[in-house]
Write an enzyme that holds these catalytic residues in place. Structure first.
Site, PDB file in Angstrom:
ATOM      1  N   ARG A 239      25.827  48.905  41.277  1.00  0.00           N
ATOM      2  CA  ARG A 239      24.463  48.741  40.769  1.00  0.00           C
ATOM      3  C   ARG A 239      23.522  48.980  41.944  1.00  0.00           C
ATOM      4  NH1 ARG A 239      26.334  49.116  36.360  1.00  0.00           N
ATOM      5  NH2 ARG A 239      26.347  47.577  34.677  1.00  0.00           N
ATOM      6  N   GLU A 268      15.817  52.407  37.526  1.00  0.00           N
ATOM      7  CA  GLU A 268      16.338  53.557  36.769  1.00  0.00           C
ATOM      8  C   GLU A 268      15.547  53.723  35.473  1.00  0.00           C
ATOM      9  OE1 GLU A 268      20.522  52.814  36.183  1.00  0.00           O
ATOM     10  OE2 GLU A 268      20.925  52.767  38.325  1.00  0.00           O
ATOM     11  N   HIS A 287      23.163  57.704  36.716  1.00  0.00           N
ATOM     12  CA  HIS A 287      23.992  56.605  36.188  1.00  0.00           C
ATOM     13  C   HIS A 287      24.969  57.129  35.127  1.00  0.00           C
ATOM     14  CE1 HIS A 287      24.041  51.970  35.599  1.00  0.00           C
ATOM     15  NE2 HIS A 287      25.207  52.484  35.304  1.00  0.00           N
TER      16      HIS A 287
HETATM   17  P1  NAP Z   1      36.020  43.740  38.394  1.00  0.00           P
HETATM   18  O1  NAP Z   1      37.392  44.158  37.960  1.00  0.00           O
HETATM   19  O2  NAP Z   1      35.541  42.376  38.076  1.00  0.00           O
HETATM   20  O3  NAP Z   1      35.950  43.993  39.980  1.00  0.00           O
HETATM   21  C1  NAP Z   1      34.937  43.514  40.790  1.00  0.00           C
HETATM   22  C2  NAP Z   1      35.517  43.205  42.161  1.00  0.00           C
HETATM   23  O4  NAP Z   1      34.439  42.832  43.038  1.00  0.00           O
HETATM   24  C3  NAP Z   1      36.503  42.055  42.156  1.00  0.00           C
HETATM   25  O5  NAP Z   1      37.673  42.492  42.794  1.00  0.00           O
HETATM   26  C4  NAP Z   1      35.823  40.953  42.963  1.00  0.00           C
HETATM   27  O6  NAP Z   1      36.803  40.255  43.750  1.00  0.00           O
HETATM   28  C5  NAP Z   1      34.848  41.733  43.843  1.00  0.00           C
HETATM   29  N1  NAP Z   1      33.667  40.945  44.203  1.00  0.00           N
HETATM   30  C6  NAP Z   1      32.868  40.226  43.379  1.00  0.00           C
HETATM   31  N2  NAP Z   1      31.888  39.624  44.076  1.00  0.00           N
HETATM   32  C7  NAP Z   1      32.093  39.954  45.380  1.00  0.00           C
HETATM   33  C8  NAP Z   1      31.423  39.625  46.585  1.00  0.00           C
HETATM   34  N3  NAP Z   1      30.373  38.801  46.612  1.00  0.00           N
HETATM   35  N4  NAP Z   1      31.909  40.154  47.731  1.00  0.00           N
HETATM   36  C9  NAP Z   1      32.994  40.963  47.730  1.00  0.00           C
HETATM   37  N5  NAP Z   1      33.671  41.301  46.621  1.00  0.00           N
HETATM   38  C10 NAP Z   1      33.218  40.806  45.451  1.00  0.00           C
HETATM   39  O7  NAP Z   1      34.931  44.735  37.794  1.00  0.00           O
HETATM   40  P2  NAP Z   1      35.064  46.297  37.468  1.00  0.00           P
HETATM   41  O8  NAP Z   1      35.471  46.482  36.061  1.00  0.00           O
HETATM   42  O9  NAP Z   1      35.852  46.966  38.544  1.00  0.00           O
HETATM   43  O10 NAP Z   1      33.505  46.708  37.554  1.00  0.00           O
HETATM   44  C11 NAP Z   1      32.788  46.503  38.762  1.00  0.00           C
HETATM   45  C12 NAP Z   1      31.320  46.826  38.589  1.00  0.00           C
HETATM   46  O11 NAP Z   1      31.134  48.226  38.516  1.00  0.00           O
HETATM   47  C13 NAP Z   1      30.658  46.307  37.311  1.00  0.00           C
HETATM   48  O12 NAP Z   1      30.267  44.950  37.419  1.00  0.00           O
HETATM   49  C14 NAP Z   1      29.480  47.230  37.135  1.00  0.00           C
HETATM   50  O13 NAP Z   1      28.310  46.685  37.701  1.00  0.00           O
HETATM   51  C15 NAP Z   1      29.888  48.489  37.901  1.00  0.00           C
HETATM   52  N6  NAP Z   1      30.050  49.627  36.987  1.00  0.00           N
HETATM   53  C16 NAP Z   1      29.220  50.694  37.124  1.00  0.00           C
HETATM   54  C17 NAP Z   1      29.360  51.770  36.268  1.00  0.00           C
HETATM   55  C18 NAP Z   1      28.460  52.974  36.404  1.00  0.00           C
HETATM   56  O14 NAP Z   1      28.120  53.565  35.385  1.00  0.00           O
HETATM   57  N7  NAP Z   1      28.098  53.381  37.603  1.00  0.00           N
HETATM   58  C19 NAP Z   1      30.326  51.768  35.261  1.00  0.00           C
HETATM   59  C20 NAP Z   1      31.149  50.653  35.151  1.00  0.00           C
HETATM   60  C21 NAP Z   1      31.001  49.586  36.021  1.00  0.00           C
HETATM   61  P3  NAP Z   1      36.584  38.720  44.197  1.00  0.00           P
HETATM   62  O15 NAP Z   1      36.242  37.982  42.938  1.00  0.00           O
HETATM   63  O16 NAP Z   1      37.877  38.329  44.825  1.00  0.00           O
HETATM   64  O17 NAP Z   1      35.475  38.740  45.184  1.00  0.00           O
END
Ligand code: NAP
Length: 328
Positions: A239, A268, A287
């Site tokens: 994000r 955005e 995006h």
């Molecule tokens: P996920 O499986 O929950 O992975 C997020 C990872 O971030 C977890 O491993 C978590 O590990 C880590 N994390 C959370 N807070 C943190 C912090 N403060 N410091 C360091 N690491 C941290 O989620 P996902 O499905 O991979 O999606 C991740 C994000 O991608 C979404 O929330 C969304 O905002 C973004 N996204 C963007 C698009 C796009 O169109 N560009 C599309 C899909 C998703 P820990 O809990 O151990 O810290």
């Protein structure tokens, strides 16, 4: 009388809308850019037990207008548009769409890694402009992706999918940082855990895939770009808010980092006065993380299924705040 559900911001394919109509009275406001002050939408929200859509700031003000709301189904994996605490306090179930978009979003991340490393957009524009009149000189060479070090910040579903591409497709060394170590991915993919500063110092590519939260807001600023250094390429598919954008602009202008691949921005669509899309060493995308026909359909299908199950009192496939609601 059947329950009302409102659709906001993201139009549903006819087959999915028809599925909702089998169960509910559907108030479709997906054609409005921002329905949050539309009288018709607010009236429907006042009756609604369910809501489905994406990209709408769903905070206390809207929750207060929805006294009957029981389930909100977001067509996204990120839930940063929702005031999750306020929803949970009201006992409203929030659902999201993990997994179905993981590989497509990882493809977008890797496309940005490749495009920035090999200067694909800049050099394609150069050819299009008729500038290719002699052999390429080193001033326009790129850097290698294969064999380089990739640092993934946020080794969750999408981070791991990027790590697999890097490790198995491009023979990269992959470092990662999370709040907690993930030994499953360490074993399966061979990624190495790193403190954030060490990851920034050692990586040729830093790819960000953390959720946006109070903790990750402006996680990347002047200090972090200085730690990365002039050879590093920064890629953000998480994000826009995880970056201090003025600090990123300065780092790119001054050569503090080499380049950036960006799918997401603080505001955005990008306002005309944001210089990032016009910078030579930036690849900016609108995006598009999950934006393929098949993946967007799969996300909407899962969101509809979540809503139907949630309003039937069943456990949906992807509830987000299930534990907060003490459901099991
Ligand atoms: P996920 O499986 O929950 O992975 C997020 C990872 O971030 C977890 O491993 C978590 O590990 C880590 N994390 C959370 N807070 C943190 C912090 N403060 N410091 C360091 N690491 C941290 O989620 P996902 O499905 O991979 O999606 C991740 C994000 O991608 C979404 O929330 C969304 O905002 C973004 N996204 C963007 C698009 C796009 O169109 N560009 C599309 C899909 C998703 P820990 O809990 O151990 O810290």
């Amino acid at each position: 009388m059947s329950k009302t559900v409102v659709v906001f911001n993201r139009p549903l394919e006819e087959t999915l809308k028809a599925k909702l109509e089998q169960h509910f009275e559907v108030a479709d406001y997906s054609h409005l850019k921002d329905p949050s002050e539309d009288p018709g939408f607010l009236e429907a929200l006042g009756r609604a037990e369910g809501a489905i859509g994406s990209s709408l700031k769903f905070g206390q003000a809207l929750i207060d207008r929805a006294p009957n709301l029981k389930v909100v189904s977001s067509i996204s994996v990120g839930v940063d548009n929702f005031d999750v605490e306020a929803l949970s306090r009201r006992g409203i179930l929030l659902c999201h769409t993990p997994d179905v978009l993981t590989e497509t979003t990882a493809d977008t991340g890797f496309a940005l890694i490749m495009a920035t490393a090999r200067r694909v957009v800049e050099l394609a524009d150069w050819v299009r402009d008729g500038q290719w009149k002699e052999s390429l000189t080193p001033a326009r060479f790129g850097v290698d992706v294969q064999g380089a070090t990739l640092g993934v910040v946020g080794m969750g579903r999408i981070g791991a999918a990027i790590a697999r591409r890097g490790k198995f497709g491009f023979n990269m060394r992959v470092l990662y940082h999370n709040r907690s170590r993930n030994q499953e991915y360490e074993g399966e993919i061979g990624v190495e855990y790193c403190e954030l500063d060490a990851l920034l110092e050692q990586s040729d590519f830093v790819c960000v895939t953390v959720p946006f939260s109070k903790q990750t807001e402006k996680m990347f600023g002047k200090r972090e770009f200085e730690l990365m250094g002039p050879k590093t390429i920064f890629v953000n598919i998480a994000r826009g808010g995880v970056v201090d954008e003025p600090a990123l602009i300065e780092a790119l202008e001054q050569g503090t980092i080499r380049a950036a691949g960006l799918d997401v921005f603080v505001k955005e669509p990008i306002p005309a006065d944001n210089p990032l899309p016009r910078m030579r060493n930036v690849v900016a995308l609108p995006h598009i993380g999950s934006a393929t026909d098949a993946t967007r359909y799969a996300m909407a299908e899962l969101a509809v299924d979540n809503l139907v199950r949630g309003l039937a009192g069943e456990r949906p496939k992807a509830p987000y705040n299930w534990k907060d609601l003490d459901r099991d």
